[in-house]
Scaffold this motif. Structure first.
Motif, mmCIF file in Angstrom:
data_model
loop_
_atom_site.group_PDB
_atom_site.id
_atom_site.type_symbol
_atom_site.label_atom_id
_atom_site.label_comp_id
_atom_site.label_asym_id
_atom_site.label_seq_id
_atom_site.Cartn_x
_atom_site.Cartn_y
_atom_site.Cartn_z
ATOM 1 N N ASN A 1 0.825 -1.204 0.000
ATOM 2 C CA ASN A 1 0.000 0.000 0.000
ATOM 3 C C ASN A 1 0.857 1.250 0.000
ATOM 4 O O ASN A 1 0.941 1.956 0.993
ATOM 5 N N PHE A 2 1.488 1.530 -1.107
ATOM 6 C CA PHE A 2 2.305 2.724 -1.212
ATOM 7 C C PHE A 2 1.423 3.902 -1.603
ATOM 8 O O PHE A 2 0.499 3.765 -2.392
ATOM 9 N N ALA A 3 1.720 5.062 -1.028
ATOM 10 C CA ALA A 3 0.929 6.259 -1.323
ATOM 11 C C ALA A 3 1.865 7.458 -1.361
ATOM 12 O O ALA A 3 2.871 7.489 -0.655
ATOM 13 N N PRO A 4 1.548 8.445 -2.166
ATOM 14 C CA PRO A 4 2.378 9.658 -2.203
ATOM 15 C C PRO A 4 2.248 10.452 -0.905
ATOM 16 O O PRO A 4 1.285 10.289 -0.150
ATOM 17 N N ALA A 5 3.219 11.315 -0.667
ATOM 18 C CA ALA A 5 3.194 12.165 0.524
ATOM 19 C C ALA A 5 1.861 12.891 0.616
ATOM 20 O O ALA A 5 1.360 13.417 -0.368
ATOM 21 N N GLY A 6 1.289 12.881 1.804
ATOM 22 C CA GLY A 6 -0.009 13.508 2.027
ATOM 23 C C GLY A 6 -1.161 12.541 1.951
ATOM 24 O O GLY A 6 -2.277 12.867 2.315
ATOM 25 N N SER A 7 -0.883 11.338 1.504
ATOM 26 C CA SER A 7 -1.891 10.292 1.407
ATOM 27 C C SER A 7 -1.451 9.134 2.284
ATOM 28 O O SER A 7 -0.369 9.133 2.840
ATOM 29 N N GLY A 8 -2.260 8.148 2.363
ATOM 30 C CA GLY A 8 -1.851 6.941 3.087
ATOM 31 C C GLY A 8 -2.021 7.060 4.589
ATOM 32 O O GLY A 8 -2.861 7.809 5.084
ATOM 33 N N LEU A 9 -1.182 6.334 5.325
ATOM 34 C CA LEU A 9 -1.369 6.173 6.759
ATOM 35 C C LEU A 9 -0.477 7.039 7.643
ATOM 36 O O LEU A 9 -0.702 7.113 8.846
ATOM 37 N N LEU A 10 0.534 7.674 7.092
ATOM 38 C CA LEU A 10 1.437 8.474 7.915
ATOM 39 C C LEU A 10 0.720 9.698 8.483
ATOM 40 O O LEU A 10 -0.121 10.304 7.826
ATOM 41 N N HIS B 1 8.978 6.692 -3.382
ATOM 42 C CA HIS B 1 7.785 5.861 -3.586
ATOM 43 C C HIS B 1 8.219 4.606 -4.319
ATOM 44 O O HIS B 1 8.824 4.678 -5.386
ATOM 45 N N ASP B 2 7.926 3.460 -3.751
ATOM 46 C CA ASP B 2 8.288 2.192 -4.392
ATOM 47 C C ASP B 2 7.226 1.788 -5.404
ATOM 48 O O ASP B 2 6.033 1.879 -5.131
ATOM 49 N N LEU B 3 7.681 1.382 -6.550
ATOM 50 C CA LEU B 3 6.828 0.833 -7.606
ATOM 51 C C LEU B 3 5.712 1.757 -8.092
ATOM 52 O O LEU B 3 4.568 1.337 -8.239
#
Length: 58
Positions: free
Chosen positions: A2-11, A32-34
């Motif tokens: 589950n890779f996401a760009p900065a500002g998205s995702g779980l961080l 960002h991987d892959l």
């Protein structure tokens, strides 16, 4: 994966970025991987970081 760009995702960017500014961070590296579209990921991450950092530096 589950890779996401900065500002998205779980961080917790609302915690990470203020801490980075407080620590006088000079460089932010976008990774960002892959990515299916690397340019789009870079543009999106950069746009997010620039907008958020501008609000924190005031």
């Amino acid at each position: 994966m589950n890779f996401a760009p900065a500002g998205s995702g779980l961080l917790a960017w609302n915690e990470v970025l203020p801490a980075a500014v407080k620590a006088n961070t000079r460089w932010f590296i976008v990774e960002h991987d892959l990515p299916k579209d690397p340019q789009a990921i870079i543009v999106q991450a950069n746009s997010y970081l620039v907008s958020q950092l501008k609000t924190l530096e005031k």
